[in-house]
Design a protein around this motif. Structure first.
Motif, PDB file in Angstrom:
ATOM      1  N   THR A  92       0.834  -1.211   0.000  1.00 15.25           N
ATOM      2  CA  THR A  92       0.000   0.000   0.000  1.00 15.25           C
ATOM      3  C   THR A  92       0.865   1.255   0.000  1.00 15.25           C
ATOM      4  N   ARG A  93       0.247   2.340  -0.444  1.00 19.96           N
ATOM      5  CA  ARG A  93       0.969   3.612  -0.551  1.00 19.96           C
ATOM      6  C   ARG A  93       0.719   4.537   0.632  1.00 19.96           C
ATOM      7  N   ASN A  94      -0.463   4.454   1.237  1.00 13.86           N
ATOM      8  CA  ASN A  94      -0.812   5.351   2.343  1.00 13.86           C
ATOM      9  C   ASN A  94      -1.951   4.724   3.155  1.00 13.86           C
ATOM     10  N   LYS A  95      -2.429   5.448   4.175  1.00 12.69           N
ATOM     11  CA  LYS A  95      -3.482   4.912   5.048  1.00 12.69           C
ATOM     12  C   LYS A  95      -4.781   4.627   4.298  1.00 12.69           C
ATOM     13  N   ASN A  96      -5.154   5.521   3.372  1.00 15.51           N
ATOM     14  CA  ASN A  96      -6.388   5.292   2.607  1.00 15.51           C
ATOM     15  C   ASN A  96      -6.275   4.032   1.760  1.00 15.51           C
ATOM     16  N   ASP A  97      -5.108   3.855   1.143  1.00 18.67           N
ATOM     17  CA  ASP A  97      -4.870   2.668   0.324  1.00 18.67           C
ATOM     18  C   ASP A  97      -4.910   1.417   1.215  1.00 18.67           C
ATOM     19  N   MET A  98      -4.341   1.500   2.414  1.00 17.49           N
ATOM     20  CA  MET A  98      -4.367   0.379   3.361  1.00 17.49           C
ATOM     21  C   MET A  98      -5.812   0.010   3.702  1.00 17.49           C
ATOM     22  N   ARG A  99      -6.619   1.016   4.003  1.00 20.50           N
ATOM     23  CA  ARG A  99      -8.025   0.782   4.351  1.00 20.50           C
ATOM     24  C   ARG A  99      -8.760   0.118   3.176  1.00 20.50           C
ATOM     25  N   ARG A 100      -8.483   0.601   1.975  1.00 22.62           N
ATOM     26  CA  ARG A 100      -9.127   0.054   0.775  1.00 22.62           C
ATOM     27  C   ARG A 100      -8.703  -1.403   0.548  1.00 22.62           C
ATOM     28  N   GLN A 101      -7.411  -1.667   0.663  1.00 21.72           N
ATOM     29  CA  GLN A 101      -6.915  -3.034   0.430  1.00 21.72           C
ATOM     30  C   GLN A 101      -7.451  -4.004   1.488  1.00 21.72           C
ATOM     31  N   LYS A 102      -7.479  -3.568   2.748  1.00 17.15           N
ATOM     32  CA  LYS A 102      -8.037  -4.433   3.796  1.00 17.15           C
ATOM     33  C   LYS A 102      -9.503  -4.711   3.509  1.00 17.15           C
ATOM     34  N   GLY A 103     -10.224  -3.678   3.068  1.00 16.48           N
ATOM     35  CA  GLY A 103     -11.635  -3.842   2.708  1.00 16.48           C
ATOM     36  C   GLY A 103     -11.808  -4.850   1.577  1.00 16.48           C
TER      37      GLY A 103
END
Length: 180
Positions: A92-103
């Motif tokens: 992931t690139r950032n926190k938003n990307d992390m949240r999206r990938q976990k989702g």
């Protein structure tokens, strides 16, 4: 002696009510565990069977990464069982990307994670920035590949098809072994 770091909020789970989980791990893995609840460091000292002692850090790590103690202790019951941890943060690139990938890994109402478990037979837990897998080597490999597909942006439909195809291969292989 080996050391494993356990997140603060998982130390209570590792210790268990009145120390019951800790004692069970020590007894079954033939190790002594010294838990520093201040910093989450767990020292693991093998006191019996060295092979069981080598598995103990994975049991502790699995509990620390969100697995129920009884699921983590399955690693001690079957010498073919393995534990693998995938660092989602590396993809992931950032926190938003992390949240999206976990989702995406969890799926709507947990469906994607559930299908990974149902179609492979492995246990899958997403905790913090990691995805943990406990299962037979071929099950772990299929889950790892499905996770990589999702993290690389593959549509869920393609991942589900992959999982179903691998499920059929795994069950056919199992049936062939059973009949021999």
């Amino acid at each position: 002696m080996q050391h494993v770091k356990v997140p603060q909020d998982r130390i209570g789970v590792l210790i268990g009510e009145g120390g019951s989980t800790l004692r069970e791990i020590e007894s079954r893995a033939e190790v002594r565990l010294d838990v520093d609840s201040e910093n989450g460091s767990v020292a693991i000292d093998s006191v019996g069977d060295p092979v069981l002692g080598m598995v103990a850090p994975d049991v502790v790590r699995a509990v620390g990464r969100g697995f129920a103690p009884e699921d983590a202790m399955a690693l001690l019951d079957d010498d073919m069982m393995m534990f693998e941890l995938i660092d989602i943060d590396r993809h992931t690139r950032n926190k938003n990307d992390m949240r999206r990938q976990k989702g995406r890994l969890i799926g709507e109402n947990g469906r994607t994670r559930e299908l990974m478990e149902e179609l492979t037979g492995a246990d899958v837990v997403i905790y913090g920035t990691t995805l943990g897998i406990i299962g037979q080597p071929e099950e772990v490999e299929v889950v790892r590949r499905a996770v990589e597909m999702i993290l690389d942006g593959a549509p869920h439909g393609a991942v589900y098809s992959f999982l179903e195809r691998k499920h059929n291969e795994l069950t056919q292989g199992f049936n062939v072994r059973q009949n021999n």
